[in-house]
Design a protein around this motif. Structure first.
Motif, PDB file in Angstrom:
ATOM      1  N   LEU A   1       0.727  -1.232  -0.223  1.00 34.33           N
ATOM      2  CA  LEU A   1      -0.089  -0.037   0.046  1.00 34.33           C
ATOM      3  C   LEU A   1       0.941   1.364  -0.036  1.00 34.33           C
ATOM      4  N   LEU A   2       0.377   2.412  -0.211  1.00 35.20           N
ATOM      5  CA  LEU A   2       0.919   3.544  -0.066  1.00 35.20           C
ATOM      6  C   LEU A   2       0.853   4.125   1.447  1.00 35.20           C
ATOM      7  N   LEU A   3       1.984   4.591   1.869  1.00 31.26           N
ATOM      8  CA  LEU A   3       2.007   5.051   3.046  1.00 31.26           C
ATOM      9  C   LEU A   3       2.164   6.845   3.132  1.00 31.26           C
ATOM     10  N   GLU A   4       1.551   7.143   3.755  1.00 32.99           N
ATOM     11  CA  GLU A   4       1.145   8.558   3.741  1.00 32.99           C
ATOM     12  C   GLU A   4       1.536   9.333   5.184  1.00 32.99           C
ATOM     13  N   GLY A   5       2.483  10.354   5.139  1.00 33.94           N
ATOM     14  CA  GLY A   5       2.704  11.089   6.266  1.00 33.94           C
ATOM     15  C   GLY A   5       1.890  12.168   6.431  1.00 33.94           C
ATOM     16  N   VAL A   6       1.280  12.486   7.632  1.00 36.13           N
ATOM     17  CA  VAL A   6       0.334  13.533   7.336  1.00 36.13           C
ATOM     18  C   VAL A   6       0.336  14.310   8.835  1.00 36.13           C
TER      19      VAL A   6
ATOM     20  N   ILE B   1       3.666  13.892  15.970  1.00 38.53           N
ATOM     21  CA  ILE B   1       4.381  14.653  15.172  1.00 38.53           C
ATOM     22  C   ILE B   1       5.772  15.103  15.943  1.00 38.53           C
ATOM     23  N   LYS B   2       5.333  15.501  17.094  1.00 37.55           N
ATOM     24  CA  LYS B   2       6.675  15.947  17.879  1.00 37.55           C
ATOM     25  C   LYS B   2       7.668  14.890  18.392  1.00 37.55           C
ATOM     26  N   GLU B   3       7.188  13.938  18.747  1.00 39.91           N
ATOM     27  CA  GLU B   3       7.905  12.695  19.045  1.00 39.91           C
ATOM     28  C   GLU B   3       8.276  11.724  18.083  1.00 39.91           C
ATOM     29  N   LYS B   4       7.801  12.061  16.725  1.00 33.89           N
ATOM     30  CA  LYS B   4       8.290  11.116  15.567  1.00 33.89           C
ATOM     31  C   LYS B   4       7.811   9.567  16.113  1.00 33.89           C
TER      32      LYS B   4
ATOM     33  N   TYR C   1      12.159   7.528   5.905  1.00 38.82           N
ATOM     34  CA  TYR C   1      12.464   7.253   4.541  1.00 38.82           C
ATOM     35  C   TYR C   1      13.369   8.226   4.007  1.00 38.82           C
ATOM     36  N   ASN C   2      13.893   9.184   4.690  1.00 40.08           N
ATOM     37  CA  ASN C   2      14.975  10.433   4.401  1.00 40.08           C
ATOM     38  C   ASN C   2      14.294  11.346   3.287  1.00 40.08           C
ATOM     39  N   LYS C   3      13.151  11.762   3.630  1.00 37.42           N
ATOM     40  CA  LYS C   3      12.452  12.585   2.646  1.00 37.42           C
ATOM     41  C   LYS C   3      13.042  14.149   2.874  1.00 37.42           C
ATOM     42  N   GLY C   4      13.898  14.508   3.684  1.00 31.02           N
ATOM     43  CA  GLY C   4      14.350  15.878   3.627  1.00 31.02           C
ATOM     44  C   GLY C   4      13.337  16.771   3.836  1.00 31.02           C
ATOM     45  N   ASP C   5      13.491  17.793   3.439  1.00 29.63           N
ATOM     46  CA  ASP C   5      12.224  18.992   3.579  1.00 29.63           C
ATOM     47  C   ASP C   5      11.400  19.031   2.352  1.00 29.63           C
ATOM     48  N   LYS C   6      11.337  17.935   1.550  1.00 33.12           N
ATOM     49  CA  LYS C   6      10.318  17.774   0.245  1.00 33.12           C
ATOM     50  C   LYS C   6       9.103  17.587   0.737  1.00 33.12           C
ATOM     51  N   LEU C   7       8.030  17.987   0.136  1.00 38.29           N
ATOM     52  CA  LEU C   7       6.532  17.858   0.306  1.00 38.29           C
ATOM     53  C   LEU C   7       6.040  17.247  -0.739  1.00 38.29           C
ATOM     54  N   GLU C   8       4.987  16.268  -0.643  1.00 39.67           N
ATOM     55  CA  GLU C   8       4.094  16.108  -1.904  1.00 39.67           C
ATOM     56  C   GLU C   8       2.906  16.943  -1.872  1.00 39.67           C
ATOM     57  N   THR C   9       2.399  17.367  -0.991  1.00 42.84           N
ATOM     58  CA  THR C   9       1.048  18.211  -0.928  1.00 42.84           C
ATOM     59  C   THR C   9       1.245  19.323   0.199  1.00 42.84           C
ATOM     60  N   LEU C  10       0.640  20.498   0.010  1.00 40.64           N
ATOM     61  CA  LEU C  10       0.487  21.368   1.191  1.00 40.64           C
ATOM     62  C   LEU C  10      -1.010  21.296   1.449  1.00 40.64           C
ATOM     63  N   VAL C  11      -1.729  21.313   2.558  1.00 40.48           N
ATOM     64  CA  VAL C  11      -2.903  21.667   2.913  1.00 40.48           C
ATOM     65  C   VAL C  11      -3.027  22.642   4.037  1.00 40.48           C
TER      66      VAL C  11
ATOM     67  N   PRO D   1       2.663   9.511  11.167  1.00 39.80           N
ATOM     68  CA  PRO D   1       2.930  10.855  11.383  1.00 39.80           C
ATOM     69  C   PRO D   1       3.930  11.378  10.262  1.00 39.80           C
ATOM     70  N   PHE D   2       3.789  12.771  10.095  1.00 37.51           N
ATOM     71  CA  PHE D   2       4.427  13.404   8.942  1.00 37.51           C
ATOM     72  C   PHE D   2       6.096  13.166   9.302  1.00 37.51           C
ATOM     73  N   THR D   3       6.517  13.695  10.413  1.00 37.26           N
ATOM     74  CA  THR D   3       7.827  13.721  10.883  1.00 37.26           C
ATOM     75  C   THR D   3       8.377  12.224  10.858  1.00 37.26           C
ATOM     76  N   THR D   4       7.447  11.343  11.109  1.00 40.61           N
ATOM     77  CA  THR D   4       8.109   9.857  11.281  1.00 40.61           C
ATOM     78  C   THR D   4       8.613   9.503  10.187  1.00 40.61           C
ATOM     79  N   LEU D   5       7.558   9.580   9.011  1.00 36.53           N
ATOM     80  CA  LEU D   5       7.859   9.018   7.591  1.00 36.53           C
ATOM     81  C   LEU D   5       9.127   9.860   7.037  1.00 36.53           C
ATOM     82  N   GLN D   6       9.204  11.168   7.294  1.00 36.59           N
ATOM     83  CA  GLN D   6      10.203  12.176   6.912  1.00 36.59           C
ATOM     84  C   GLN D   6      11.382  11.564   7.309  1.00 36.59           C
ATOM     85  N   LEU D   7      11.610  11.302   8.415  1.00 38.61           N
ATOM     86  CA  LEU D   7      12.939  10.754   9.131  1.00 38.61           C
ATOM     87  C   LEU D   7      13.188   9.263   8.623  1.00 38.61           C
TER      88      LEU D   7
END
Length: 417
Positions: free
Chosen positions: A119-124, A147-150, A211-221, A203-209
């Protein structure tokens, strides 16, 4: 009044077949009007239901590709949204109340025991709950501490739960699922319109950490305020494109550089479509009803011709023209109202049957589902409108034949065959 009723009844009784065929056309017209209105309401209610749960004062921003050269850069450049764009969005304090973002990791293998699903994993961020049509079935959504504690927590779709645990109503809160070697604790189960692939939220920060996404975003809401009109939204979008364009170095008029999905303007467009559909149904129904009304008018013209001598005698004996006028109109209204009422009742019965059989029609595409037909019935206001339509139609159907009867001179009427 009793004499008038007896006279109308006698006239109808003498022409049973003719009256029945004419009345059937009227009944069919009002029947089709009610059924079409009910079906139209079913579609409109489905549109409203699908929009329910989503914040109308919300926008989503997607990255795109430039279509115009700008500041020495060629067209065709890919735009990548970053966390800096989140900061820029938050600077519109008069119009933006909350800002969030999403990032994605595709083709993640999620497993529990022997069962697994890709499936698709989404960090939100927590704001996403209020922006998209996500309905929490059990548990909770991603919150600020996550989000804060990842935290390694996950929210699953009910159909993903069914795939992994055997049934979608399984008690999975607190259990752990494996995602490509990492354990995530299930904190909630959601149900909504879904996507074309079974998404899971972390959580957004968990996926960011992870999967090494850096500061890039898929969408802004983000959620908006103080934008009550379509014009206000258009002005805001223009200013917003200018601000993002300055950061990303693209022409603010280049609509391909970023795509803005504005729920409020989409809702207004949907409402326009609903109004057009409603109007089209009334036009079609009225024209169908008119075919029956024309039949009533023709029958009344024949009645006037057949009773020309009678009307002449009445006028010669001192009958007032208004009495003859009222007689013809009353007969016309009686026919249209009686048969129209039968057609209306039959139409309401059919809409109630449609509601019982297909009143909550849902289209299911794997994990995706959308309501396509909901509560195809008509309200009291429609019944009143239909009744008024019948009375007006019956009056018009009888007016012109009645006017012709009134204009007959007694001497000419007495000479008629």
């Amino acid at each position: 009044m009793i004499d008038l009723i007896q006279e109308i009844y006698g006239t109808i009784k003498r022409n049973k077949l003719r009256t029945f065929l004419t009345g059937f056309a009227v009944a069919w017209g009002i029947f089709m009007l009610i059924v079409l209105l009910g079906a139209g309401n079913g579609l409109i209610n489905a549109f409203e239901s699908n929009a329910g749960g989503r914040a109308l004062n919300s926008m989503k921003v997607y990255p795109g590709w430039t279509n115009k050269p700008f500041d020495g850069l060629k067209e065709g450049r890919s735009i990548k949204l970053t966390e800096k764009d989140m900061e820029i969005t938050g600077n519109f304090k008069d119009n933006v109340t909350a800002v969030g973002a999403t990032i994605e990791q595709s083709s993640v293998n999620l497993s529990y025991g022997e069962d697994h699903v890709s499936l698709l994993l989404e960090g939100v961020t927590p704001e996403y709950l209020h922006i998209d049509a996500i309905s929490i079935k059990t548990g909770r959504f991603i919150n600020a501490p996550d989000i804060k504690e990842k935290r390694k927590v996950i929210l699953l779709h009910e159909k993903t739960v069914e795939m992994l645990f055997g049934k979608k109503d399984a008690n999975v809160i607190g259990k752990y699922v494996n995602a490509s070697g990492l354990a995530y604790q299930v904190i909630g189960v959601y149900t909504d319109m879904g996507n074309y692939s079974p998404s899971a939220y972390i959580p957004f920060t968990t996926l960011q950490l992870i999967y090494n996404k850096g500061d890039k975003l898929e969408t802004l809401v983000f959620l908006t305020q103080n934008l009550p009109t379509e014009k206000a939204n258009e002005d805001f979008e223009k200013q917003y494109r200018q601000a993002i364009g300055n950061h990303q170095r693209f022409d603010p008029t280049d609509r391909g550089a970023i795509w803005i999905s504005n729920r409020f303007t989409q809702y207004l467009q949907q409402q326009k479509g609903n109004n057009i559909l409603h109007t089209a149904i009334w036009v079609i129904g009225i024209f169908t009803l008119l075919s029956g009304i024309v039949g009533v008018s023709n029958i009344m013209l024949i009645t006037v011709k057949e009773r020309t001598r009678e009307f002449g005698i009445r006028k010669a004996l001192g009958a007032k023209p208004v009495s003859i006028l009222w007689l013809i109109i009353a007969e016309s209204v009686a026919i249209t109202t009686f048969f129209g009422y039968i057609g209306m009742v039959a139409g309401i019965a059919v809409t109630e049957y449609m509601n019982a059989v297909a009143g909550e029609q849902v289209m299911d595409i794997g994990v995706a589902s959308a309501t396509v037909f909901l509560n195809p019935t008509v309200g009291l206001n429609i019944a009143i409108q239909a009744t008024l339509t019948l009375i007006i139609a019956g009056t018009l159907a009888g007016f012109f034949p009645a006017r012709k009867a009134v204009m007959i001179r007694p001497i000419e009427a007495l000479r008629a065959d």
